[in-house]
Design a protein around this motif. Sequence first.
Motif, PDB file in Angstrom:
ATOM      1  N   GLY A   1      -4.117   4.638 -14.971  1.00 12.03           N
ATOM      2  CA  GLY A   1      -3.973   4.970 -13.237  1.00 12.03           C
ATOM      3  C   GLY A   1      -3.781   3.824 -12.725  1.00 12.03           C
ATOM      4  N   THR A   2      -3.727   3.619 -11.407  1.00  8.24           N
ATOM      5  CA  THR A   2      -3.775   2.724 -11.221  1.00  8.24           C
ATOM      6  C   THR A   2      -4.940   2.851  -8.945  1.00  8.24           C
ATOM      7  OG1 THR A   2      -1.716   2.375 -11.159  1.00  8.24           O
ATOM      8  CG2 THR A   2      -2.289   1.673  -8.945  1.00  8.24           C
ATOM      9  N   VAL A   3      -5.743   2.021  -8.993  1.00  9.11           N
ATOM     10  CA  VAL A   3      -6.031   2.035  -7.929  1.00  9.11           C
ATOM     11  C   VAL A   3      -6.068   1.044  -6.535  1.00  9.11           C
ATOM     12  CG1 VAL A   3      -7.869   0.745  -8.397  1.00  9.11           C
ATOM     13  CG2 VAL A   3      -8.575   2.157  -7.188  1.00  9.11           C
ATOM     14  N   PHE A   4      -6.223   1.612  -5.460  1.00 15.10           N
ATOM     15  CA  PHE A   4      -5.674   0.272  -4.411  1.00 15.10           C
ATOM     16  C   PHE A   4      -7.032   0.809  -3.666  1.00 15.10           C
ATOM     17  CE2 PHE A   4      -5.212  -0.030   0.696  1.00 15.10           C
ATOM     18  CZ  PHE A   4      -4.256  -0.826   0.599  1.00 15.10           C
ATOM     19  N   ALA A   5      -7.548  -0.540  -2.933  1.00 11.85           N
ATOM     20  CA  ALA A   5      -8.490  -1.171  -2.511  1.00 11.85           C
ATOM     21  C   ALA A   5      -8.711  -1.527  -1.870  1.00 11.85           C
ATOM     22  CB  ALA A   5     -10.030  -0.829  -3.427  1.00 11.85           C
TER      23      ALA A   5
ATOM     24  N   ARG B   1      -5.199  -1.521 -12.520  1.00 14.77           N
ATOM     25  CA  ARG B   1      -5.167  -0.602 -12.695  1.00 14.77           C
ATOM     26  C   ARG B   1      -6.302  -0.250 -14.202  1.00 14.77           C
ATOM     27  NH1 ARG B   1       0.024  -2.192 -14.002  1.00 14.77           N
ATOM     28  NH2 ARG B   1       0.591  -0.872 -11.697  1.00 14.77           N
ATOM     29  N   ARG B   2      -6.338   0.350 -14.554  1.00 12.86           N
ATOM     30  CA  ARG B   2      -7.609   1.085 -15.630  1.00 12.86           C
ATOM     31  C   ARG B   2      -6.074   0.993 -17.533  1.00 12.86           C
ATOM     32  NH1 ARG B   2     -10.581   6.074 -18.475  1.00 12.86           N
ATOM     33  NH2 ARG B   2     -10.590   5.026 -19.518  1.00 12.86           N
ATOM     34  N   PRO B   3      -6.626  -0.159 -17.879  1.00 11.31           N
ATOM     35  CA  PRO B   3      -5.681  -0.080 -18.979  1.00 11.31           C
ATOM     36  C   PRO B   3      -5.297   0.950 -19.902  1.00 11.31           C
ATOM     37  CG  PRO B   3      -7.557  -1.907 -18.824  1.00 11.31           C
ATOM     38  CD  PRO B   3      -7.486  -1.461 -18.009  1.00 11.31           C
TER      39      PRO B   3
END
Length: 198
Positions: A109-113, A194-196
């Motif tokens: 999963g991906t994070v944008f901050a 990204r969470r690996p």
Amino acid sequence: MGYHEWHARPGYYMDVARHFEQGSSLLDVGCGTGWLSAEFPAYVGLDNSPAAVEAAQQRGIDVRLADLEAGLPVGDAEFDGAVLKDVLEHLLDPVGLVQEVYRALRPGGTVFASSPDAQRWVWHDYTHRRPWTRTSMRRVFADHGFEVVRVSYESVAPGTGIVSGWFPRKRRPRLLNVLTWLPGWRRNVWILARRPAD
């Protein structure tokens, strides 16, 4: 005009949405009135403002009241993506939130901050507790398990949202992105991480 009214959907909204595939389940942390929900059918927003949550819920958006520094009221590995737009600068414990977002994301999963860069204008907003740099943004995610994909700047100079809205792609014009590298240009730091995958 209240805080969330002047943080409504910006003209450059695709600069946030473009990082996630259509149909992704999205967790929007510090979502305000939930303007990103228009782009993601599987959407959950969290905010600590009762007024913002009520406004979003009246429009039928799944936005929940949450204390962002006390653990997120969502399940483990529940989302494909997460957004923390202009939220980390408001927290006493940004590390705790980054850890909670890691927990809530599925592997891969991906994070944008994004958060304001360390410049004087940051302190004009009395709700800000800290500014960020590209180095500090990279470290807080990398140190807590994320693979950093990219860290950069985005323009938040006055009028950026209006000008961006004139363009069909609903993204900041390239010139504004180039100008963010000039000393003194009003900008945010942003990260994609990204969470690996397991």
